[in-house]
Enzyme design. Structure first.
Site, PDB file in Angstrom:
ATOM      1  N   ASP A 114       0.973  -1.022   0.417  1.00 50.46           N
ATOM      2  CA  ASP A 114      -0.244   0.425   0.473  1.00 50.46           C
ATOM      3  C   ASP A 114       0.991   1.716  -0.407  1.00 50.46           C
ATOM      4  OD1 ASP A 114      -2.548   1.289   0.300  1.00 50.46           O
ATOM      5  OD2 ASP A 114      -2.118   2.472   2.073  1.00 50.46           O
ATOM      6  N   TYR A 157      -0.229   9.014  -2.169  1.00 56.08           N
ATOM      7  CA  TYR A 157      -0.082   8.823  -4.019  1.00 56.08           C
ATOM      8  C   TYR A 157      -1.137   9.156  -4.970  1.00 56.08           C
ATOM      9  CZ  TYR A 157       2.671   4.297  -3.479  1.00 56.08           C
ATOM     10  OH  TYR A 157       4.137   3.528  -3.136  1.00 56.08           O
ATOM     11  N   GLY A 158      -2.332  10.062  -4.033  1.00 52.78           N
ATOM     12  CA  GLY A 158      -3.878   9.894  -4.471  1.00 52.78           C
ATOM     13  C   GLY A 158      -3.700  10.316  -5.502  1.00 52.78           C
ATOM     14  N   THR A 184      -5.248   3.265  -5.760  1.00 53.37           N
ATOM     15  CA  THR A 184      -5.255   4.236  -6.376  1.00 53.37           C
ATOM     16  C   THR A 184      -3.696   3.373  -7.150  1.00 53.37           C
ATOM     17  OG1 THR A 184      -5.535   5.867  -4.989  1.00 53.37           O
ATOM     18  CG2 THR A 184      -4.057   6.225  -6.713  1.00 53.37           C
ATOM     19  N   CYS A 188     -10.902   3.694  -1.393  1.00 52.05           N
ATOM     20  CA  CYS A 188     -10.211   4.499  -1.065  1.00 52.05           C
ATOM     21  C   CYS A 188      -9.868   3.557   0.375  1.00 52.05           C
ATOM     22  CB  CYS A 188      -9.990   5.186  -0.169  1.00 52.05           C
ATOM     23  SG  CYS A 188      -8.782   6.577   0.522  1.00 52.05           S
ATOM     24  N   THR A 189      -8.657   2.826   0.977  1.00 56.78           N
ATOM     25  CA  THR A 189      -7.499   2.243   2.531  1.00 56.78           C
ATOM     26  C   THR A 189      -8.502   2.325   3.056  1.00 56.78           C
ATOM     27  OG1 THR A 189      -5.866   2.928   1.695  1.00 56.78           O
ATOM     28  CG2 THR A 189      -6.273   1.095   0.870  1.00 56.78           C
ATOM     29  N   HIS A 190      -7.973   4.304   3.380  1.00 58.32           N
ATOM     30  CA  HIS A 190      -8.366   4.908   4.879  1.00 58.32           C
ATOM     31  C   HIS A 190      -9.889   4.843   5.533  1.00 58.32           C
ATOM     32  CE1 HIS A 190      -4.379   6.225   3.700  1.00 58.32           C
ATOM     33  NE2 HIS A 190      -3.691   6.910   4.910  1.00 58.32           N
TER      34      HIS A 190
HETATM   35  N1  DGL Z   1      -3.734   4.012  -0.652  1.00 61.50           N
HETATM   36  C1  DGL Z   1      -3.936   4.995  -1.013  1.00 61.50           C
HETATM   37  C2  DGL Z   1      -6.364   4.452  -1.484  1.00 61.50           C
HETATM   38  O1  DGL Z   1      -7.005   3.631  -1.443  1.00 61.50           O
HETATM   39  C3  DGL Z   1      -4.647   6.054  -0.116  1.00 61.50           C
HETATM   40  C4  DGL Z   1      -3.739   7.249   0.223  1.00 61.50           C
HETATM   41  C5  DGL Z   1      -2.783   7.949  -0.464  1.00 61.50           C
HETATM   42  O2  DGL Z   1      -3.380   8.737  -1.877  1.00 61.50           O
HETATM   43  O3  DGL Z   1      -1.821   7.347  -0.685  1.00 61.50           O
HETATM   44  O4  DGL Z   1      -6.012   4.991  -2.694  1.00 61.50           O
END
Ligand code: DGL
Length: 289
Positions: A6, A38-39, A71, A179-181
Site C-alpha cells: 500500500d 499517492y492519490g 489508487t 480508498c483504504t483509509h
Molecule cells: N492507499 C490509498 C488508496 O487506497 C490512499 C492514500 C494515498 O493517497 O496514498 O487509494
C-alpha cells in the site's frame, strides 16, 4: 508468504481482512509511507513507485503480492500484471473484487468515493461496465485520507467533510469505499448516507477472492503444487516494512490494523529508488591502519 502493498498505513485495513480470512498464512506488508500520499500523484510516478515496491516484496520471498491500495490498483495493476505475472508470480488488486461486490449489492446506481487519481482513472466504472448496466457516480475526496492520517476520523471535521462529499453523489443506492483509509470513517459515512443506501468496504471481498484464488492456485505458494494436508496449528506470521519513519508507522498503524503492530522494519531509499533487500553495506569514514 503473501505480500501486501500500500502507499502507507491505509492498506492495513485490507491486511486485517486478509489475515482474518487466511489466519494461518504468513504475510509481509510494505507501506510506502515515506512517499505517500499517492492519490494526487501523476500516473508515471505511481507506476514507478509500484514497480519498486512490488519488486521489493518479491525479493522478500512473496510470490503473490496483493496491491491493497485502490489508487495503485486502478492506475497500475494491469501494467504490474503484464510486467511480473507468470506461473510462479502473481500480482492481484482490489478493483475487480470491489466492482463485483458493488454490482451484487446495488439495485442500479453505484457511488464510489476515492482519491483524485482513482477517480480520474475511470477503472472502477470500467470494471462495473463489464459486469452489468449499473450507473456509476464517482467523487474524488482528497480531504479524507489526510483527515484520517491526522487521527481525526471521529471528529466533527470528518463528519462535515464526509457529509459534503456524500451530498454530491445524488440518488445512489450503494456507496463503495474506494480508498483504504475510508473504513475508519465508517461512522461518519453511516451518519451522512440516507437510509437504505448500502455502505460497502471492499476489503472482506478482496480477502474472500484471494482465499478462493489460493485454493485454485496452490502451486504459487507451494512450489511443486503440494498443499500441506495437515493444517498448521500456529497463527500466520506478520512482518511489516515501511519507507517512512518506522516508529510513526507503528504508532499510527494500530488504528488501521485493529491490533498492535510488530516491530516495523525500515526500507531505505537510495537515489529515489527503494534499496534492495540484500544491498551492499557502504561504510562511511576512514580506514584506520
Ligand atoms: N492507499 C490509498 C488508496 O487506497 C490512499 C492514500 C494515498 O493517497 O496514498 O487509494
Amino acid at each position: 508468504m503473501i505480500g501486501v502493498y500500500d502507499s502507507g498505513y491505509g492498506g492495513l485495513t485490507v491486511l486485517r481482512a486478509l489475515r482474518a480470512a487466511l489466519p494461518t498464512h504468513d504475510f509481509v506488508y510494505l507501506g510506502d509511507s515515506g512517499r505517500a500520499p499517492y492519490g494526487g500523484r501523476d500516473t508515471d510516478t505511481i507506476l514507478d513507485f509500484a514497480e519498486q515496491c512490488v519488486e521489493r516484496l518479491f525479493e522478500e520471498g512473496c510470490p503473490v503480492v496483493v496491491v491493497a491500495c485502490h489508487t495503485v490498483s486502478c492506475v497500475a495493476l494491469r501494467h504490474l500484471q503484464r510486467r511480473y505475472g507468470g506461473a510462479h508470480r502473481r500480482v492481484l488488486g482490489v478493483t475487480i473484487p470491489a466492482a463485483e461486490a458493488a454490482v451484487a449489492e446495488s439495485r442500479g446506481h453505484i457511488g464510489v468515493i476515492g482519491t483524485t487519481r482513482t477517480v480520474s482513472s475511470g477503472t472502477f466504472a470500467a470494471e462495473v461496465a463489464k459486469l452489468g448496466a449499473h450507473r456509476v457516480t464517482q467523487r474524488a475526496a482528497p480531504l479524507l485520507a489526510p483527515i484520517v492520517e491526522e487521527g481525526w476520523a471521529d471528529t466533527e471535521i470528518a463528519h462535515l467533510a464526509v457529509a459534503r462529499y456524500v451530498e454530491e453523489l445524488g440518488d445512489i443506492d450503494t456507496l463503495v469505499l474506494g480508498c483504504t483509509h475510508y473504513p475508519l470513517l465508517r461512522p461518519a459515512f453511516l451518519a451522512a448516507l440516507p437510509p437504505g443506501v448500502a455502505l460497502l468496504d471492499p476489503a472482506p471481498f478482496v480477502a474472500a477472492r484471494l482465499a478462493d484464488w489460493l485454493e485454485r492456485h496452490p502451486e504459487v505458494l507451494e512450489p511443486g503444487g503440494s498443499i500441506p494436508t495437515i493444517p498448521r496449528a500456529s497463527a500466520g506470521s506478520l512482518r511489516i516494512l515501511c519507507t517512512g519513519e518506522p516508529a510513526n508507522f507503528r504508532a499510527h498503524g494500530e488504528l488501521f490494523l485493529g491490533e498492535p503492530l510488530p516491530i516495523v522494519a525500515h526500507v531505505a531509499e537510495e537515489g529515489g529508488r527503494l534499496a534492495h533487500k540484500d544491498r551492499v553495506e557502504v561504510r562511511l569514514g576512514q580506514v584506520v591502519r
